[in-house]
Every structure is written in structure tokens, then in C-alpha cells.
Design a protein around this motif. Structure first.
Motif, PDB file in Angstrom:
ATOM      1  N   UNK A   1       0.809  -1.232   0.000  1.00 32.12           N
ATOM      2  CA  UNK A   1       0.000   0.000   0.000  1.00 32.12           C
ATOM      3  C   UNK A   1       0.832   1.267   0.000  1.00 32.12           C
ATOM      4  N   UNK A   2       2.140   1.094   0.027  1.00 38.46           N
ATOM      5  CA  UNK A   2       3.003   2.268  -0.071  1.00 38.46           C
ATOM      6  C   UNK A   2       3.319   2.491  -1.540  1.00 38.46           C
ATOM      7  N   UNK A   3       3.180   3.731  -1.968  1.00 39.20           N
ATOM      8  CA  UNK A   3       3.481   4.032  -3.354  1.00 39.20           C
ATOM      9  C   UNK A   3       4.849   4.687  -3.447  1.00 39.20           C
ATOM     10  N   UNK A   4       5.783   3.980  -4.051  1.00 41.50           N
ATOM     11  CA  UNK A   4       7.117   4.547  -4.248  1.00 41.50           C
ATOM     12  C   UNK A   4       7.214   5.021  -5.697  1.00 41.50           C
ATOM     13  N   UNK A   5       7.394   6.324  -5.874  1.00 34.46           N
ATOM     14  CA  UNK A   5       7.509   6.841  -7.234  1.00 34.46           C
ATOM     15  C   UNK A   5       8.962   7.195  -7.515  1.00 34.46           C
ATOM     16  N   UNK A   6       9.462   6.730  -8.617  1.00 30.29           N
ATOM     17  CA  UNK A   6      10.854   7.012  -8.942  1.00 30.29           C
ATOM     18  C   UNK A   6      10.909   7.814 -10.235  1.00 30.29           C
ATOM     19  N   UNK A   7      11.509   8.996 -10.177  1.00 34.46           N
ATOM     20  CA  UNK A   7      11.737   9.785 -11.383  1.00 34.46           C
ATOM     21  C   UNK A   7      13.240   9.935 -11.568  1.00 34.46           C
ATOM     22  N   UNK A   8      13.636  10.575 -12.633  1.00 35.23           N
ATOM     23  CA  UNK A   8      15.077  10.665 -12.910  1.00 35.23           C
ATOM     24  C   UNK A   8      15.406  11.937 -13.683  1.00 35.23           C
ATOM     25  N   UNK A   9      15.354  13.042 -12.982  1.00 29.25           N
ATOM     26  CA  UNK A   9      15.612  14.316 -13.634  1.00 29.25           C
ATOM     27  C   UNK A   9      17.105  14.590 -13.764  1.00 29.25           C
ATOM     28  N   UNK A  10      17.923  13.792 -13.117  1.00 25.18           N
ATOM     29  CA  UNK A  10      19.354  14.072 -13.055  1.00 25.18           C
ATOM     30  C   UNK A  10      19.716  14.513 -11.646  1.00 25.18           C
ATOM     31  N   UNK A  11      20.981  14.316 -11.267  1.00 27.67           N
ATOM     32  CA  UNK A  11      21.385  14.599  -9.888  1.00 27.67           C
ATOM     33  C   UNK A  11      21.117  16.054  -9.497  1.00 27.67           C
ATOM     34  N   UNK A  12      21.593  16.997 -10.333  1.00 26.95           N
ATOM     35  CA  UNK A  12      21.487  18.414  -9.957  1.00 26.95           C
ATOM     36  C   UNK A  12      20.050  18.882  -9.968  1.00 26.95           C
ATOM     37  N   UNK A  13      19.350  18.550 -11.041  1.00 28.16           N
ATOM     38  CA  UNK A  13      17.941  18.925 -11.114  1.00 28.16           C
ATOM     39  C   UNK A  13      17.180  18.293  -9.969  1.00 28.16           C
ATOM     40  N   UNK A  14      17.548  17.069  -9.628  1.00 23.61           N
ATOM     41  CA  UNK A  14      16.904  16.376  -8.522  1.00 23.61           C
ATOM     42  C   UNK A  14      17.118  17.096  -7.201  1.00 23.61           C
ATOM     43  N   UNK A  15      18.346  17.556  -6.966  1.00 27.52           N
ATOM     44  CA  UNK A  15      18.620  18.271  -5.716  1.00 27.52           C
ATOM     45  C   UNK A  15      17.769  19.532  -5.606  1.00 27.52           C
ATOM     46  N   UNK A  16      17.545  20.175  -6.743  1.00 26.27           N
ATOM     47  CA  UNK A  16      16.731  21.389  -6.687  1.00 26.27           C
ATOM     48  C   UNK A  16      15.308  21.075  -6.250  1.00 26.27           C
ATOM     49  N   UNK A  17      14.831  19.887  -6.555  1.00 23.46           N
ATOM     50  CA  UNK A  17      13.487  19.506  -6.122  1.00 23.46           C
ATOM     51  C   UNK A  17      13.493  18.918  -4.720  1.00 23.46           C
ATOM     52  N   UNK A  18      14.662  18.468  -4.301  1.00 20.29           N
ATOM     53  CA  UNK A  18      14.822  17.823  -2.999  1.00 20.29           C
ATOM     54  C   UNK A  18      14.947  18.875  -1.903  1.00 20.29           C
ATOM     55  N   UNK A  19      15.642  19.964  -2.228  1.00 26.53           N
ATOM     56  CA  UNK A  19      15.967  20.968  -1.211  1.00 26.53           C
ATOM     57  C   UNK A  19      14.978  22.119  -1.204  1.00 26.53           C
ATOM     58  N   UNK A  20      13.705  21.808  -1.216  1.00 25.59           N
ATOM     59  CA  UNK A  20      12.676  22.826  -1.067  1.00 25.59           C
ATOM     60  C   UNK A  20      11.664  22.299  -0.068  1.00 25.59           C
ATOM     61  N   UNK A  21      10.804  23.192   0.405  1.00 23.22           N
ATOM     62  CA  UNK A  21       9.769  22.716   1.304  1.00 23.22           C
ATOM     63  C   UNK A  21       8.848  21.776   0.549  1.00 23.22           C
ATOM     64  N   UNK A  22       8.445  20.713   1.217  1.00 26.85           N
ATOM     65  CA  UNK A  22       7.614  19.702   0.564  1.00 26.85           C
ATOM     66  C   UNK A  22       8.272  19.148  -0.684  1.00 26.85           C
TER      67      UNK A  22
END
Lengths: 331, 294, 318
Positions: free
Chosen positions: A79-100
Motif C-alpha cells: 500500500x506504499x506508493x514509491x515513485x521514482x523519477x530521474x531528472x538528473x542529480x542536480x535537477x533532482x537536488x533542486x526539487x529535494x531541497x525545497x519545502x515539501x
């Protein structure tokens, strides 16, 4: 006109039935899985979790993390939904280091100082989890029968801006006087940054280097161009061994082919080996049990799936350290 | 008779006739070109993908392993997306069409709206994606869920639905609405009881055709952002989702990593094309069966 | 008599009641009648709002982009390196890619589409027309992602047998496939224009002894020229805005060159690459997305306006 209304009604009714049928089906599908569950450690009575785990980041690490996510959903917590995307390391960090932001960011390089500062700014506690080792692999066309062994210096001279190499014959007079077509992943990728910072030592790349967003494009380009040479993670080479050949690298003690046993932290291919990571948002892990549970699952199973996705496993002691840390987060 | 050289004319005439009949075959060939490409495309896709289609593929979950990958999640995603798109576009599309055809005075305002709709129809779908990303995903903060995707798609096909509905309404014979007015019915009553029922088949046909455009559209969703691996099935409009075209996109991109992905993409294309075929033929059936001649 | 008058009285009362009822009802009805146009106008304004929304989002972020990157550098720059340590944002490589792919597409679509239109309008029997047109509509209805798959997995390998120097991702293959995709559009719009040429004109030319080809070349096409040109312009506009085919089959090389055997990136493909799933907000790259989208939007808008202008202004009325 009654016919029309009737028709409309029929369409809606049909849609409703379809929706209901699909709903039922999905439940069946869920139920169909338990027989696989037993293969995993049975000592813990698994508490049912739900919610979602959002992962983005490196395309290099994607196959490994997607594989783990799939196994986790099939065998551990359906019942856990794990979503995996792959924008690239740097682009990913930009989405990782924000609220929510995302819960995990896969990275094929370590977090940078400015990214760490960004994390502090948003009050995000980040845990670096080393997940596997990857060997930077240089690949050439199958028909290329001259350049299958090179030294690091030769490789660098191909990609460096003023390396003085544009044709194969510039490296070795016996090689064809044809223009070399250097390629690689673009700046979105940690692989690029590792290559640029650690191997080229921050020297500029040649201007005609063909940088691509998708690894699959690189595989195609090299597999169909006799003069092509590209670099990317070993995993992408393993999956395309029938189309490409890897360049054996002579670090000074004979030619070393990139392989799972040479790509180790103290292995013979170590100079071109780098660790790959996933970064965990600790705040999220504390708030959401499924995120922590998934992190623990990843570390428990990481070495099981590393090999088949083209990564070399990391030492057990490092795995255990990470698991201990994660267990410490549990209340 | 001196002025006309019979043999010269004949020779010229023969050449002209030859050119004439030759060109006919060239034009025919050109016409067949498109159809031949269509045939090759379909043959190619079917021969590559048909072996991969079975019940497990249709009803299964996504997977990184080709042999156990299924597309039920994408099918349901497409289905849910349409559940948003269909009512939204019908409501706004038919509403706008009624306004333009019946209420709006022929004048500047009406002209502006009409030109605007024509221009919107020509805006590339990816620009709608950016609009959706900015407005629905970010500003309204829905996230990349079905509702955001559905509203974006609705805006994309709205111009088509409006134009189709306008045509359907315009095709309602004048004497029917005049009869209704003559009986003392008001404008709205006439619309409700005469114009809409008569034009409904035409409207439905247009709506279904534009829905099939939305089903196959990929670019706006790429911009909005669909996860590459998403296994749970969507169960509501606030769930994250993937759709058939997105799956084709990812599998095609990754086909150099795992060769079988290309076959999965082909199999998914077959499913998508069959869905479109069903939709389009239902549109034709509606048009032929319920379109009355007055 | 008395019964009769009773009845009459009853009736008048009924009518009066009915009238009262009617008045009550009609006041409600009046409200409905008055509200509905307003309501419908609000619905209709959604399409205006959409345009405003598009222009506003694109414009505001584009302005932010031009604060960071000078507008002249953007439109005259031949180097596009958005992710590099010293990023450069010249849009010209993308413009070249877009123009090249559209030109290739039109090389395929314009002649074949036009010839198809001629065949359908001038030569084909009713029966043939009725079978061919729906089949061409199928061609037009195939999702672009399917064309992308077809270009990448079939046309490119096929072309590589003919042109060995062709790269695995190149602009030629998606250009051709895009052309195929546009054929039905040009064929159908041109055919509409040709069929609306009155028969009397054709018959006049036939009476002077022309062959069918000559009638087509010298009478029908000139008379339908505005419609044909409009169909070409719309075809170009469609090619410019096409995304998935070029994204899949043309790769993401941002070279400033005209070599059609190489990978080239179009404006649309750049947008896809930069969003890469979900663009990080706030960076210059993120704003470049809007600047490129704005350029694309203006390009296609101009094309569409030109197409409508041509077909209206130069239409020969008969």
C-alpha cells in the motif's frame, strides 16, 4: 430525442461498470502477490504502512532504485506508493531541497557545499546513504578494433579542450586518421560532474563534445558510429554489452577492464570508480514511517540488486552503519 | 486549312494526352504514399508488439522487468484523465458554443472570442503543458495529479470542442427553432428542448473525436511531470498517475537499455490504437445513427 | 343556458388563474432568461482567460529571464549551454533545429499533400474519395508519440542503410515522419479549397480543349491558391509546434549547424529536456524555458494569423 438520452445514459452506465470492474481487478491484483512475500526476512512482523515515497535524481542510479522500489512494493508494503523519477542529480537536488520536496534524491556524486547550504536554509536535515559503486566506463563502437585499450591520459586528451587530439591518429600514428566523436551525458548528470571534476580536474571539455540528456541516446550514437567514444556508468554498459565494447584502461599496471570485481573501492579500476548515493530527507523520515521503512529496506537489500543493475556492492560494514543510523531514527 | 498542321497538332496532342494520363498515376501514387506509410506503421507496430499482449500485460502493474510489466495503471490513468476531461470540456465547450451561436451579437466581442478560439487551436500542445505546470501544478498547488493533467488537457482540446459544437448547433435547421419560438417558448427553452437535443449527436461526435486527441497527447504531460516508475493504480482525481502515451515514451527512451522495452512500447501502442479506434468508430456510429435529416 | 354560462364562467376563471400562474412563472423564467446569457458569457470567457493565462505566464517569466540574460544575447546567440558552468543562452541553435525539421517536413508534406488533394478533388471517383479520406483521417489521428516511436525504431535504421553517415539520432528522420503526419492536413485543406472552385470554370477550360492536367494546373490551382498556401502555412505551424517526434528521434544536441544527418534540438524538445520531469523553479534555466516557449508561441501564432489572412484576403470569390 429520447434515444439520445438513453444512449447517454448507457454510456455513463457502461463507464461506471468499467470503473467498478477495474476497481475490483486492482484488488485482485494486490492479493495475487503475497506468495512472493515470503522470500524476505520473516523475523519482523511487518506493520502495514501506507502513503507515498517520492524519489527523484540521478538517471545513473535510477535502474537500481527503480528495481528496489518495485521489489519493495511487491514484497513488503503493497500500500506504499514509491515513485521514482530521474531528472538528473542536480535537477533532482533542486526539487529535494525545497519545502515539501522529494523524500530521496539519488545522486551519482556527493552533495555540493552550496546544496548543503540550501538544505540548512530550509531546515532540511539530510543523510547521505552510500548505495553502490559505479565504474566510469568509456565505450566505443564494436567495429573499433584499435582503441580498445588506452591510458587515462589518452582518454583525457580526447575529451580535454586543448588536448591536441581530434583524430585517432593523433593518439597513435597507427590508428586511422578519422575524426573522433566524443560524447557524454550532459551537465544535468552527476556522471558529467564526476568526469569534469575528478577526471578532467575541471579543465574545459572539447567544444565538439556531444552531450546528451538521455543515456539511451548515447548508447545508440556509439553503437552506430565507428568513431564514437562516450563515457557513462558501468550499468549502462552492462545492459548493452552486445552493442558496445568497453575501453580497457591501463592505469600503469596493465590493462584493466571495467567489471564488477575491478570496480571496488580498492579494486584495480578504482581510479575511475565513484560511489553513488541516495540522500534522505531526515525530517520526512521522522514524520512518515513509510519513508524510514523504505530507507531501511533499501539499505538491507542494496547489495542484492546492485550486481544485476550493473553496480558493484559496497562493503557490509558501510551498509550496517547506515542501517544503524536509520534504526536510530525510529522511535 | 493551311494554318493547322495536322501532324504537328496530333503529335503535340499525343504528348499532352500522355502527360495527362501519366500525371494521373503520379497523383494516385502520391495519394497511396500516405496510406502505404500508414500500413507499414501499423504492420510494424503490430508485428513487434502483438506477442507481448496477454491478460497479464493488460491487467498487470508496471515493472522494470519486461516479462512481468503490465499497463493497467496506465489504462486506469488514461481512464481517470478522461473522467476529468470529458465533463469539463463538454460543459465549457458546449456553453461557449451556445453563447457564440445564439446569444452573442454579431460584433466585435463575438469576433474577438471567435478569433481567439481559432488562435488557441493553433497553440502547440507543449505550451499548454507549460500553462498547466505553472497554473495547476504550481500556483493552485495540485501537484502532478490527475486533476492537474485533466484540466490542462481540457484547455488543450477546448477549442476543438467549441468549434465542433458550433458547427453542430449551426446545422440545426432554422425552422425548428422558429417553430419553437412560435409556440411561445423562450430562448433558453428553445435551446434546452430543441436546439441541444437536435445537435447532440453532432456535439457528441466532436467531443469524442477531441477526447481521442487528448488520449494520445503526450507533450503536456511530459512537461507537467509523470514519474518514470509508478506502480499503484490511481483511485481518484487527486492521485498521481501515468497514461498510455507516457508509458510508450519512457519505454521507447529506455529501449537502448533493455531491448524488450521497445516491444512493450509497441504492445502499448497497439492498446492505445485499439482504444482510439473504438472511440472514433463510436463517434462515427453516433454520427450516422442519430444524425437526423430535417 | 345556465349550465353553459356556468361553464363559461368557470373557463374564464381558469384562464385568469392560468394567466396569474403564468405571470408568476414567467417572472422566474425571466430571471432564468436573463441570467443564462450572463452565465454563458462567463463560460465563453474561459477561452479568453486561457489566452490571457498563456500570455501572462509566458510573458512574466520571460521578462524575468531577460533580466538575467540580455535579450540581444538570447536572440543572436549561437551557443546554447544552459547547464554549463558558464551558461550561455543563445536561442539560435534551437531556431535552426526547428526550422530545419519543419523544412524537411514540408519537403515531404507539401508536394505529396498537394498531389493527394489534386487526385481526390479532380481525378478520384466518389467511391474512391469516400474510402481514401477516412483512411487519411486515421493517419492524422495517430498520436504523435506513435510517430516518434516509428521514426526512432524504423525510419532511422532504414535511412541509415541508405545514408551510412546518418547518426542514430538525427533531424532528418523525425522531419520526414513529421511530413507524413502533416500530409492529411494539407491534403484535406487543399482539397476543400479545390472543390470549392466552381465547375463552370473547369468546364470552360475543357471546352477550349484542355486536358485534365492542364485544367488542374492552369485553372483549379490558381483559383484555389489562397487555400493551398494557407494549408501549407498551417502545416508549417503544426511542424514547428510538434514535440514528441523530435524529442524521441532527434536527441538533444544544441549545435549551430545545418547538417541534417546530425542530432539537432528543436524549441519544443528543449522544453521537454529542461522540464525533465519537473523543472526546478527559480533558476535561470527554468526561466529560459519560458523564453523559448514564448518564442515558440509567437512563431506559431504568426503562422496561424498569416494562414487566416492569406485564405481570407486572397480568396477569389466566384
Amino acid at each position: 430525442m429520447k434515444l439520445n438520452k438513453f444512449l447517454l445514459f448507457m454510456v455513463i452506465a457502461a463507464l461506471a461498470v468499467f470503473a467498478a470492474a477495474c476497481g475490483a481487478e486492482s484488488k485482485d491484483a494486490d492479493k495475487a502477490n503475497p506468495e512472493e512475500t515470503k522470500s524476505n526476512e520473516s523475523d519482523k512482523t511487518v506493520e502495514k504502512l501506507e502513503g507515498s515515497v517520492v524519489i527523484d535524481g540521478s538517471g545513473t542510479v535510477y535502474p537500481l532504485m527503480a528495481r528496489l522500489a518495485e521489489e519493495y512494493m511487491l514484497n513488503e508494503q503493497e500500500n506504499v506508493s514509491v515513485e521514482v523519477s530521474r531528472a538528473g542529480t542536480s535537477a533532482g537536488f533542486k526539487k529535494f531541497l525545497v519545502e515539501n520536496g522529494t523524500d530521496f534524491n539519488d545522486a551519482s556524486r556527493q552533495i555540493k557545499d552550496e546544496e548543503a547550504a540550501e538544505a540548512d536554509k530550509h531546515g532540511i536535515e539530510v543523510k547521505e546513504l552510500k548505495v553502490a559503486l559505479d565504474g566510469l566506463t568509456f565505450v566505443i563502437n564494436k567495429d573499433n578494433d584499435w582503441a580498445s585499450e588506452m591510458t587515462p591520459e589518452q582518454l583525457i586528451s580526447i575529451f580535454k579542450a586543448d588536448g591536441g587530439v581530434t583524430k585517432w591518429s593523433d593518439i597513435n600514428p597507427d590508428w586511422p586518421a578519422e575524426e573522433i566523436k566524443p560524447m557524454g551525458p550532459n551537465e544535468n548528470h552527476g556522471t558529467y560532474e564526476f568526469f569534469y571534476e575528478k577526471i578532467l580536474d575541471k579543465q574545459d571539455l572539447v567544444s565538439n563534445v556531444n552531450l546528451q540528456q538521455d543515456y539511451s541516446t548515447l548508447v545508440n550514437l556509439v553503437s552506430e558510429d565507428k568513431n564514437g567514444i562516450a563515457f557513462f556508468g558501468y550499468g549502462y554498459f552492462v545492459n548493452n554489452e552486445d552493442k558496445l565494447q568497453a575501453v580497457g584502461v591501463d592505469f600503469g599496471n596493465g590493462v584493466i577492464e571495467p567489471a564488477l570485481d575491478t570496480i571496488a573501492e580498492d579494486g584495480a579500476y578504482a581510479d575511475f570508480t565513484r560511489p553513488v548515493f541516495t540522500y534522505l530527507n531526515i525530517n520526512k523520515a521522522k514524520e512518515n514511517p513509510q519513508v524510514l521503512d523504505y530507507a531501511t529496506y533499501v539499505m538491507n537489500n542494496i547489495n542484492k540488486f546492485a550486481g544485476e543493475t550493473g553496480f558493484a556492492p559496497i562493503p557490509e560494514t558501510e551498509v550496517n552503519e547506515s542501517i544503524e543510523f536509520l534504526n536510530g531514527l525510529k522511535k | 486549312m493551311e494554318h493547322v498542321n495536322q501532324t504537328k497538332v496530333m503529335r503535340r496532342m499525343n504528348f499532352r494526352l500522355f502527360k495527362n494520363s501519366l500525371s494521373k498515376y503520379i497523383f494516385l501514387l502520391a495519394t497511396l504514399f500516405g496510406l502505404v506509410v500508414l500500413a507499414i506503421l501499423i504492420y510494424r507496430v503490430v508485428s513487434q508488439g502483438i506477442a507481448w499482449i496477454d491478460l497479464d500485460f493488460i491487467t498487470g502493474k508496471l515493472s522494470t522487468q519486461p516479462e512481468r510489466a503490465g499497463i493497467m495503471g496506465a489504462i486506469l490513468g488514461t481512464f481517470w484523465l478522461m473522467l476529468v476531461v470529458a465533463p469539463v470540456t463538454m460543459f465549457f465547450g458546449v456553453g461557449t458554443a451556445i453563447y457564440l451561436e445564439i446569444y452573442a451579437k454579431k460584433g466585435r466581442l463575438q469576433g474577438i472570442i471567435q478569433t481567439n478560439i481559432a488562435n488557441l487551436a493553433g497553440v502547440p500542445s507543449i505550451v499548454y503543458g507549460i500553462l498547466g505546470l505553472t497554473v495547476f501544478v504550481r500556483v493552485m498547488d495540485f501537484g502532478n495529479v490527475i486533476l492537474a493533467g485533466g484540466l490542462t488537457m481540457s484547455l488543450l482540446i477546448l477549442p476543438i470542442v467549441i468549434v465542433a459544437s458550433q458547427e453542430a448547433i449551426r446545422a440545426v435547421p432554422q425552422h425548428l427553432s422558429e417553430a419553437s419560438y412560435g409556440m411561445g417558448a423562450t430562448k433558453w427553452q428553445t435551446i434546452k428542448n430543441v436546439i441541444l437535443p437536435v445537435s447532440l449527436p453532432g456535439i457528441m461526435t466532436g467531443a469524442i473525436l477531441s477526447l481521442s486527441r487528448a488520449i494520445g497527447e503526450t507533450a503536456p504531460l511530459v512537461v507537467i511531470g509523470i514519474p518514470a516508475l509508478l506502480m499503484p493504480f490511481p483511485g481518484g482525481i487527486l492521485d498521481k498517475f501515468t497514461v498510455l502515451p507516457m508509458q510508450i515514451y519512457y519505454w521507447t527512451l529506455d529501449s537502448s537499455l533493455v531491448a524488450e522495452y521497445a516491444n512493450l512500447a509497441a504492445a502499448t501502442i497497439i492498446v492505445l490504437l485499439v482504444a482510439l479506434l473504438i472511440l472514433n468508430s463510436s463517434a462515427i456510429v453516433i454520427r450516422n445513427k442519430f444524425q437526423r435529416k430535417y | 343556458m345556465s349550465i353553459n354560462s356556468e361553464l363559461a364562467k368557470n373557463k374564464t376563471m381558469k384562464v385568469r388563474e392560468l394567466l396569474d400562474q403564468k405571470r408568476n412563472k414567467s417572472s422566474l423564467k425571466n430571471i432564468v432568461e436573463k441570467c443564462i446569457p450572463v452565465f454563458l458569457f462567463l463560460i465563453a470567457s474561459v477561452s479568453i482567460l486561457t489566452t490571457v493565462g498563456i500570455v501572462y505566464t509566458l510573458l512574466s517569466e520571460t521578462i524575468e529571464f531577460f533580466r538575467r540574460v540580455p535579450i540581444v544575447d538570447f536572440f543572436t546567440g549561437t551557443v546554447l549551454k544552459p547547464l554549463s558552468q558558464n551558461p550561455q543562452f543563445g536561442v539560435l541553435p534551437l531556431v535552426i533545429g526547428t526550422v530545419t525539421s519543419s523544412v524537411i517536413a514540408m519537403f515531404v508534406a507539401a508536394p505529396i499533400g498537394l498531389m493527394t488533394a489534386i487526385y481526390l478533388s479532380e481525378y478520384a471517383s466518389d467511391k474512391v474519395r469516400k474510402t481514401v479520406k477516412p483512411l487519411l483521417e486515421i493517419l492524422a489521428g495517430i498520436p504523435t508519440i506513435v510517430y516518434g516511436f516509428f521514426a526512432f525504431t524504423f525510419i532511422t535504421p532504414l535511412l541509415r542503410d541508405v545514408i551510412p553517415s546518418l547518426q542514430a539520432t538525427n533531424i532528418l528522420s523525425p522531419g520526414i515522419v513529421m511530413g507524413v503526419m502533416i500530409i492529411p492536413m494539407i491534403a484535406s485543406l487543399s482539397e476543400d479549397a479545390m472543390s470549392s472552385v466552381p465547375n463552370s470554370m473547369r468546364e470552360g477550360a475543357f471546352a477550349l480543349g484542355s486536358t485534365k492536367l492542364e485544367v488542374t494546373k492552369k485553372v483549379v490551382i490558381p483559383a484555389a491558391l489562397s487555400g493551398i498556401i494557407a494549408s501549407f502555412v498551417l502545416g508549417i505551424s503544426r511542424a514547428i509546434g510538434e514535440t514528441m517526434i523530435v524529442t524521441i528521434a532527434s536527441g538533444s544536441t544544441k549545435n549551430f549547424s545545418f547538417d541534417i544527418t546530425q542530432s539537432m534540438q528543436t524549441m519544443t524538445a528543449y522544453i521537454v529536456e529542461v522540464t525533465g520531469g519537473d523543472a526546478p523553479a527559480g533558476s535561470t534555466i527554468y526561466y529560459s524555458l519560458y523564453a523559448v516557449a514564448m518564442t515558440l508561441f509567437v512563431f506559431t501564432l504568426i503562422m496561424n494569423v498569416v494562414a487566416r489572412y492569406v485564405s481570407r484576403k486572397f480568396r477569389e470569390e466566384y
